[in-house]
Write a protein that holds these residues in place. Structure first.
Motif, PDB file in Angstrom:
ATOM      1  N   ILE A  75      87.810  43.119 -24.244  1.00  0.00           N
ATOM      2  CA  ILE A  75      87.188  42.613 -25.465  1.00  0.00           C
ATOM      3  C   ILE A  75      85.682  42.857 -25.367  1.00  0.00           C
ATOM      4  N   LEU A  76      85.110  43.398 -26.414  1.00  0.00           N
ATOM      5  CA  LEU A  76      83.681  43.687 -26.414  1.00  0.00           C
ATOM      6  C   LEU A  76      82.889  42.389 -26.283  1.00  0.00           C
ATOM      7  N   GLY A  77      82.056  42.287 -25.254  1.00  0.00           N
ATOM      8  CA  GLY A  77      81.246  41.095 -25.052  1.00  0.00           C
ATOM      9  C   GLY A  77      80.055  41.045 -25.978  1.00  0.00           C
ATOM     10  N   GLN A  78      79.544  39.852 -26.216  1.00  0.00           N
ATOM     11  CA  GLN A  78      78.385  39.670 -27.075  1.00  0.00           C
ATOM     12  C   GLN A  78      77.297  38.891 -26.325  1.00  0.00           C
ATOM     13  N   LYS A  79      76.069  39.010 -26.814  1.00  0.00           N
ATOM     14  CA  LYS A  79      74.965  38.213 -26.281  1.00  0.00           C
ATOM     15  C   LYS A  79      74.636  37.140 -27.297  1.00  0.00           C
ATOM     16  N   TYR A  80      74.553  35.888 -26.839  1.00  0.00           N
ATOM     17  CA  TYR A  80      74.320  34.781 -27.768  1.00  0.00           C
ATOM     18  C   TYR A  80      73.603  33.645 -27.071  1.00  0.00           C
ATOM     19  N   SER A  81      73.038  32.736 -27.862  1.00  0.00           N
ATOM     20  CA  SER A  81      72.315  31.588 -27.324  1.00  0.00           C
ATOM     21  C   SER A  81      73.244  30.407 -27.160  1.00  0.00           C
ATOM     22  N   SER A  82      72.906  29.520 -26.234  1.00  0.00           N
ATOM     23  CA  SER A  82      73.678  28.303 -26.074  1.00  0.00           C
ATOM     24  C   SER A  82      73.543  27.444 -27.323  1.00  0.00           C
ATOM     25  N   GLU A  83      74.559  26.603 -27.572  1.00  0.00           N
ATOM     26  CA  GLU A  83      74.526  25.750 -28.750  1.00  0.00           C
ATOM     27  C   GLU A  83      73.559  24.584 -28.559  1.00  0.00           C
ATOM     28  N   LEU A  84      73.005  24.092 -29.648  1.00  0.00           N
ATOM     29  CA  LEU A  84      72.053  22.974 -29.594  1.00  0.00           C
ATOM     30  C   LEU A  84      72.751  21.715 -29.141  1.00  0.00           C
ATOM     31  N   GLY A 142      80.851  37.701 -22.747  1.00  0.00           N
ATOM     32  CA  GLY A 142      79.524  38.285 -22.908  1.00  0.00           C
ATOM     33  C   GLY A 142      78.503  37.531 -22.099  1.00  0.00           C
ATOM     34  N   THR A 143      77.303  37.385 -22.659  1.00  0.00           N
ATOM     35  CA  THR A 143      76.196  36.728 -21.963  1.00  0.00           C
ATOM     36  C   THR A 143      75.622  35.621 -22.831  1.00  0.00           C
ATOM     37  N   GLU A 144      75.588  34.415 -22.275  1.00  0.00           N
ATOM     38  CA  GLU A 144      74.999  33.280 -22.984  1.00  0.00           C
ATOM     39  C   GLU A 144      73.612  32.995 -22.417  1.00  0.00           C
ATOM     40  N   ILE A 145      72.636  32.845 -23.311  1.00  0.00           N
ATOM     41  CA  ILE A 145      71.256  32.583 -22.927  1.00  0.00           C
ATOM     42  C   ILE A 145      70.882  31.158 -23.346  1.00  0.00           C
ATOM     43  N   ASP A 146      70.270  30.414 -22.441  1.00  0.00           N
ATOM     44  CA  ASP A 146      69.835  29.062 -22.781  1.00  0.00           C
ATOM     45  C   ASP A 146      68.772  29.123 -23.882  1.00  0.00           C
ATOM     46  N   TYR A 147      68.972  28.380 -24.963  1.00  0.00           N
ATOM     47  CA  TYR A 147      68.071  28.471 -26.120  1.00  0.00           C
ATOM     48  C   TYR A 147      66.685  27.911 -25.838  1.00  0.00           C
ATOM     49  N   ARG A 164      79.089  31.291 -14.150  1.00  0.00           N
ATOM     50  CA  ARG A 164      78.452  30.249 -14.940  1.00  0.00           C
ATOM     51  C   ARG A 164      77.392  29.538 -14.100  1.00  0.00           C
ATOM     52  N   LEU A 165      76.238  29.245 -14.727  1.00  0.00           N
ATOM     53  CA  LEU A 165      75.150  28.564 -14.030  1.00  0.00           C
ATOM     54  C   LEU A 165      75.539  27.115 -13.746  1.00  0.00           C
ATOM     55  N   LEU A 166      75.440  26.715 -12.478  1.00  0.00           N
ATOM     56  CA  LEU A 166      75.788  25.358 -12.078  1.00  0.00           C
ATOM     57  C   LEU A 166      74.545  24.464 -12.055  1.00  0.00           C
ATOM     58  N   GLU A 167      74.767  23.178 -11.883  1.00  0.00           N
ATOM     59  CA  GLU A 167      73.654  22.225 -11.878  1.00  0.00           C
ATOM     60  C   GLU A 167      72.690  22.454 -10.726  1.00  0.00           C
ATOM     61  N   ASN A 168      73.175  23.080  -9.653  1.00  0.00           N
ATOM     62  CA  ASN A 168      72.303  23.341  -8.504  1.00  0.00           C
ATOM     63  C   ASN A 168      71.486  24.622  -8.668  1.00  0.00           C
ATOM     64  N   GLY A 169      71.597  25.275  -9.833  1.00  0.00           N
ATOM     65  CA  GLY A 169      70.818  26.472 -10.097  1.00  0.00           C
ATOM     66  C   GLY A 169      71.456  27.762  -9.634  1.00  0.00           C
ATOM     67  N   LYS A 170      72.643  27.676  -9.012  1.00  0.00           N
ATOM     68  CA  LYS A 170      73.343  28.865  -8.542  1.00  0.00           C
ATOM     69  C   LYS A 170      74.466  29.230  -9.515  1.00  0.00           C
ATOM     70  N   MET A 171      74.927  30.464  -9.417  1.00  0.00           N
ATOM     71  CA  MET A 171      76.016  30.914 -10.263  1.00  0.00           C
ATOM     72  C   MET A 171      77.347  30.672  -9.570  1.00  0.00           C
ATOM     73  N   GLY A 172      78.256  30.023 -10.268  1.00  0.00           N
ATOM     74  CA  GLY A 172      79.604  29.823  -9.752  1.00  0.00           C
ATOM     75  C   GLY A 172      80.564  30.746 -10.479  1.00  0.00           C
ATOM     76  N   SER A 173      81.480  31.367  -9.759  1.00  0.00           N
ATOM     77  CA  SER A 173      82.394  32.331 -10.363  1.00  0.00           C
ATOM     78  C   SER A 173      83.827  31.803 -10.336  1.00  0.00           C
ATOM     79  N   ASN A 174      84.604  32.219 -11.303  1.00  0.00           N
ATOM     80  CA  ASN A 174      86.011  31.861 -11.365  1.00  0.00           C
ATOM     81  C   ASN A 174      86.742  32.830 -12.290  1.00  0.00           C
ATOM     82  N   VAL A 175      88.065  32.738 -12.275  1.00  0.00           N
ATOM     83  CA  VAL A 175      88.910  33.505 -13.177  1.00  0.00           C
ATOM     84  C   VAL A 175      89.659  32.508 -14.050  1.00  0.00           C
ATOM     85  N   PHE A 176      89.599  32.712 -15.360  1.00  0.00           N
ATOM     86  CA  PHE A 176      90.330  31.855 -16.300  1.00  0.00           C
ATOM     87  C   PHE A 176      91.422  32.690 -16.942  1.00  0.00           C
TER      88      PHE A 176
END
Length: 212
Positions: free
Chosen positions: A203-212, A122-127, A156-168
């Motif tokens: 699998i149905l994706g969900q939208k959620y916040s990053s963990e503290l 799904g989509t993870e949003i920075d809290y 996934r958002l990388l430290e340089n501010g860009k999105m890095g892609s991969n297959v797991f």
């Protein structure tokens, strides 16, 4: 979560994301059915009972998870199938819902401190910033030609501010499960074709916040 370690190791080799990566961020998360064809007749899912998965053959599997949901299963030679389910390892806590892949034939599932958990698609949003930090789609069944298991297509958002892609890929073969990560080269289209053939389920994706 266990596949973050593998992903970070991969990004050490493939380097930073590019503008092209950001264009390929996966936006779609679709509703999927719970099971796929050719599910083991012995392990037909019946219901969730607290933290247990109950099957019509009278068998049950204790997960010790909270907010447990059954997603599906992948056949496993002559052993019990690999069950796919989600939940939290703590009650009334800030932990996100995680995905789990486990065969009852392998005994008790250890879940303490995120052990054996996978990131939910799904989509993870920075809290703190409300920015998108992670976008993925996940599928189970025959996810690639001659490959069974569960596969994630991730950005996934990388430290340089860009999105890095991969297959797991959590590959199921000869009664065991092996996790690998690699740079994608058109596998999503291959998986989508297998979905159309009824061999694979999203699998149905969900939208959620990053963990503290």
């Amino acid at each position: 979560m266990k596949h973050l370690v593998i992903i970070l190791a991969l990004w050490t080799f493939i380097g930073c994301g590019s503008k092209e990566d950001s264009k390929n961020v996966i936006k779609k998360t679709t509703v999927s059915p719970i099971t796929i064809s050719k599910v083991s007749e012995v392990w037909l899912f019946e219901k969730v009972d607290g933290s247990k998965l109950v099957f019509k053959n009278g068998q049950s599997f204790q997960t010790n998870l909270f907010e447990l949901k059954f997603i599906g299963q992948v056949s496993n030679v002559d052993k019990a199938p690999f069950l796919i389910f989600s939940g939290r390892d703590c009650n009334e806590c800030d932990a996100n819902i995680s995905l789990y892949i486990h065969s009852p034939s392998d005994g008790k599932l250890s879940i303490k401190h995120g052990e054996n958990s996978y990131q939910f698609p799904g989509t993870e949003i920075d809290y703190e910033t409300d920015s998108i930090t992670y976008v993925s789609r996940a599928f189970f069944g025959q996810v690639l030609d001659n490959t069974k298991g569960v596969i994630w297509y991730e950005n996934r958002l990388l430290e340089n501010g860009k999105m890095g892609s991969n297959v797991f890929l959590s590959r199921i073969e000869k009664g065991s499960k092996k996790d690998t990560v690699f740079a994608g080269k058109g596998e999503l289209e291959e998986t989508a074709n297998l979905v159309k053939k009824g061999l694979c389920v999203e699998i149905l994706g969900q939208k959620y916040s990053s963990e503290l």
